[in-house]
Design an enzyme around this catalytic site. Structure first.
Site, PDB file in Angstrom:
ATOM      1  N   THR A  70      -3.742  50.728   2.071  1.00 12.45           N
ATOM      2  CA  THR A  70      -4.526  51.913   2.448  1.00 12.45           C
ATOM      3  C   THR A  70      -4.175  52.363   3.874  1.00 12.45           C
ATOM      4  O   THR A  70      -5.056  52.658   4.686  1.00 12.45           O
ATOM      5  CB  THR A  70      -6.057  51.663   2.305  1.00 12.45           C
ATOM      6  OG1 THR A  70      -6.299  50.859   1.142  1.00 12.45           O
ATOM      7  CG2 THR A  70      -6.800  52.975   2.120  1.00 12.45           C
ATOM      8  N   LYS A  73       4.925  53.513  -4.244  1.00 13.77           N
ATOM      9  CA  LYS A  73       3.746  53.111  -5.022  1.00 13.77           C
ATOM     10  C   LYS A  73       3.454  54.242  -6.009  1.00 13.77           C
ATOM     11  O   LYS A  73       3.410  55.416  -5.609  1.00 13.77           O
ATOM     12  CB  LYS A  73       2.572  52.912  -4.051  1.00 13.77           C
ATOM     13  CG  LYS A  73       1.227  52.695  -4.722  1.00 13.77           C
ATOM     14  CD  LYS A  73       0.191  52.244  -3.695  1.00 13.77           C
ATOM     15  CE  LYS A  73      -1.211  52.244  -4.279  1.00 13.77           C
ATOM     16  NZ  LYS A  73      -2.150  51.456  -3.473  1.00 13.77           N
ATOM     17  N   ARG A  92      -9.559  49.376   4.376  1.00 11.42           N
ATOM     18  CA  ARG A  92     -10.764  50.067   3.916  1.00 11.42           C
ATOM     19  C   ARG A  92     -11.986  49.389   4.481  1.00 11.42           C
ATOM     20  O   ARG A  92     -13.093  49.847   4.290  1.00 11.42           O
ATOM     21  CB  ARG A  92     -10.887  49.966   2.390  1.00 11.42           C
ATOM     22  CG  ARG A  92      -9.918  50.812   1.675  1.00 11.42           C
ATOM     23  CD  ARG A  92     -10.026  50.540   0.196  1.00 11.42           C
ATOM     24  NE  ARG A  92      -8.724  50.692  -0.376  1.00 11.42           N
ATOM     25  CZ  ARG A  92      -8.422  50.485  -1.636  1.00 11.42           C
ATOM     26  NH1 ARG A  92      -9.361  50.090  -2.481  1.00 11.42           N
ATOM     27  NH2 ARG A  92      -7.208  50.656  -2.050  1.00 11.42           N
ATOM     28  N   GLU A 140      -1.888  42.086   0.085  1.00 13.98           N
ATOM     29  CA  GLU A 140      -1.981  43.401   0.729  1.00 13.98           C
ATOM     30  C   GLU A 140      -3.444  43.586   1.127  1.00 13.98           C
ATOM     31  O   GLU A 140      -4.313  43.747   0.286  1.00 13.98           O
ATOM     32  CB  GLU A 140      -1.546  44.491  -0.267  1.00 13.98           C
ATOM     33  CG  GLU A 140      -1.686  45.900   0.272  1.00 13.98           C
ATOM     34  CD  GLU A 140      -1.478  46.956  -0.815  1.00 13.98           C
ATOM     35  OE1 GLU A 140      -0.613  46.766  -1.707  1.00 13.98           O
ATOM     36  OE2 GLU A 140      -2.199  47.961  -0.789  1.00 13.98           O
TER      37      GLU A 140
HETATM   38  C1  3PG Z   1      -5.394  50.361  -4.699  1.00  9.03           C
HETATM   39  O1  3PG Z   1      -6.077  50.196  -3.741  1.00  9.03           O
HETATM   40  O2  3PG Z   1      -4.172  50.338  -4.647  1.00  9.03           O
HETATM   41  C2  3PG Z   1      -6.084  50.578  -6.000  1.00  9.03           C
HETATM   42  O3  3PG Z   1      -7.385  51.011  -5.779  1.00  9.03           O
HETATM   43  C3  3PG Z   1      -6.087  49.358  -6.795  1.00  9.03           C
HETATM   44  O4  3PG Z   1      -6.483  49.711  -8.055  1.00  9.03           O
HETATM   45  P1  3PG Z   1      -7.144  48.642  -9.022  1.00  9.03           P
HETATM   46  O5  3PG Z   1      -8.455  48.288  -8.410  1.00  9.03           O
HETATM   47  O6  3PG Z   1      -7.302  49.345 -10.349  1.00  9.03           O
HETATM   48  O7  3PG Z   1      -6.222  47.468  -9.119  1.00  9.03           O
END
Ligand code: 3PG
Length: 213
Positions: free
Chosen positions: A69, A129, A45, A41
């Site tokens: 995102t 999610k 960002r 994924e």
């Molecule tokens: C995301 O982008 O889905 C989360 O920021 C991921 O969280 P993590 O860095 O704790 O895995």
């Protein structure tokens, strides 16, 4: 060909990746593929997200690549144009949900409250999610949320605070389809080109998943 959600259920973990450097994209993909976790994924960002997705779709077609995102209709158009097979969002946003549905694009909106779950279900989205999982109460919150909704067929992808140490516990919750997280390929690992370590983390995920069965 399995659907995206069947692929999630098969591998149980979706590596969430923020890429700053396009030259890292293929070595990273190879580490995931060699580690036996052919999913990525790529989060919107960073400014190279669409380019990275496009490169992966073209050069590593065996990898199941989606966009993370996804916040806006523009993100959706860019992700689909780049070839992303699925999209994931941190929150529930009617504009993006409607567009994803009308384009028949596999899309996973984010929720963390009963009301948000109900809104998503009302829009016929059942794969959600659960974000930010750890900060929202982790496994106990997930179990509490599952109680009144599991009969609806809802399936969660907890993300945020998942690691090797708590993965098995999350995956053991029956409503959990898969978990997402950055721990497999962190920004530091990518910047330091720790491909071997990323590959080993993928292999460790498979051991954890195999031990659940
Ligand atoms: C995301 O982008 O889905 C989360 O920021 C991921 O969280 P993590 O860095 O704790 O895995």
């Amino acid at each position: 060909m399995p659907t995206i959600f069947e692929t999630f259920e098969k591998y149980r973990v979706i590596p969430v990746i923020a890429l700053d450097d396009i030259s890292a994209v293929l070595p990273l993909a190879d580490a995931l593929l060699e580690g036996g976790l052919p999913l990525a994924e790529i989060t919107f960002r960073t400014r190279i997200a669409a380019e990275a997705i496009h490169t992966l779709i073209e050069k590593r077609p065996e990898l199941c690549v989606g966009a993370g995102t996804v916040l806006t209709p523009t993100n959706i158009h860019d992700a689909i144009h780049a070839g992303a097979k699925f999209g994931v969002a941190p929150g529930l946003n009617a504009e993006t949900i409607d567009l994803a549905e009308s384009l028949e694009w596999a899309f996973v909106p984010g929720v963390c409250t009963p009301s948000e779950i109900e809104s998503a279900l009302a829009m016929n989205f059942t794969v959600l999610k659960f974000f930010p999982a750890g900060a929202m109460g982790g496994i106990s919150m997930l179990k509490a949320l599952s109680a009144p909704y599991s009969h609806t067929g809802v399936r969660f992808i907890p993300t945020g605070g998942i690691s090797e140490s708590n993965l098995a516990e999350y995956l053991a919750v029956p409503t959990v389809l898969a978990c997402g997280g950055t721990w497999i390929a962190s920004k530091t690992d990518i910047a330091e080109k720790n491909w071997q370590q990323i590959k080993q983390r993928c292999q460790r995920v498979q051991e954890i998943v195999a031990n659940l069965k």
